[in-house]
Design a protein around this motif. Structure first.
Motif: not given
Length: 141
Positions: A53-55, A69-73, A81-83, A115-117
């Motif tokens: 979880v990237l914020r 970050p973290g390598g292969y997705v 973003a903004d809900g 922003v939450i990815i």
């Protein structure tokens, strides 16, 4: 999220370090976890696939990519973003992967980290050279 499972089995690591008794199994397992963390930091790749979880405080302008970050997705679960859910984005590449929007990123107005990815990154099968690196690192800790 913390990895579940191990990169090197307890039996393999004990064989590599020439430990043939069970009294220190907990310490050997702790060394493996520390070695995995070290190799992950040095390679900028998660060795064991897991959810990330990237914020972020904002999104870039237009169609600029976001580094993941973290390598292969392996899966992109959500971009919010903004809900509001953003659709059409795709992840490409490795260490770092990049997230490219289907159209211009929206303007972000929320405070903090709106922003939450959420995605899954890391290897399904850890390459042999990285397994060897974990064994060597654990043996030298």
């Amino acid at each position: 999220a913390a990895p579940s499972g191990s990169v090197v089995s307890l039996a393999d690591l004990k064989g590599h370090t020439r430990i043939d008794f069970d009294d220190d199994d907990a310490e050997v397992e702790a060394l493996e976890k520390a070695a995995v963390a070290s190799v992950e930091r040095q390679t900028n790749r998660l060795l064991i696939a897991r959810q990330v979880v990237l914020r972020l405080p904002d999104l870039p302008s237009y169609r600029e990519p976001v580094e993941l970050p973290g390598g292969y997705v392996s899966t992109l679960d959500s971009v919010v973003a903004d809900g509001e859910t953003i659709t059409g984005a795709q992840a490409y590449g490795d260490a770092p992967a990049i997230l490219v929007p289907g159209s211009d990123w929206p303007s972000v107005t929320g405070k903090g980290y709106p922003v939450i990815i959420t995605y899954t990154a890391g290897f399904e099968t850890v390459p042999a050279d990285l397994i060897a690196a974990v064994k060597m690192m654990a043996a030298h800790l």
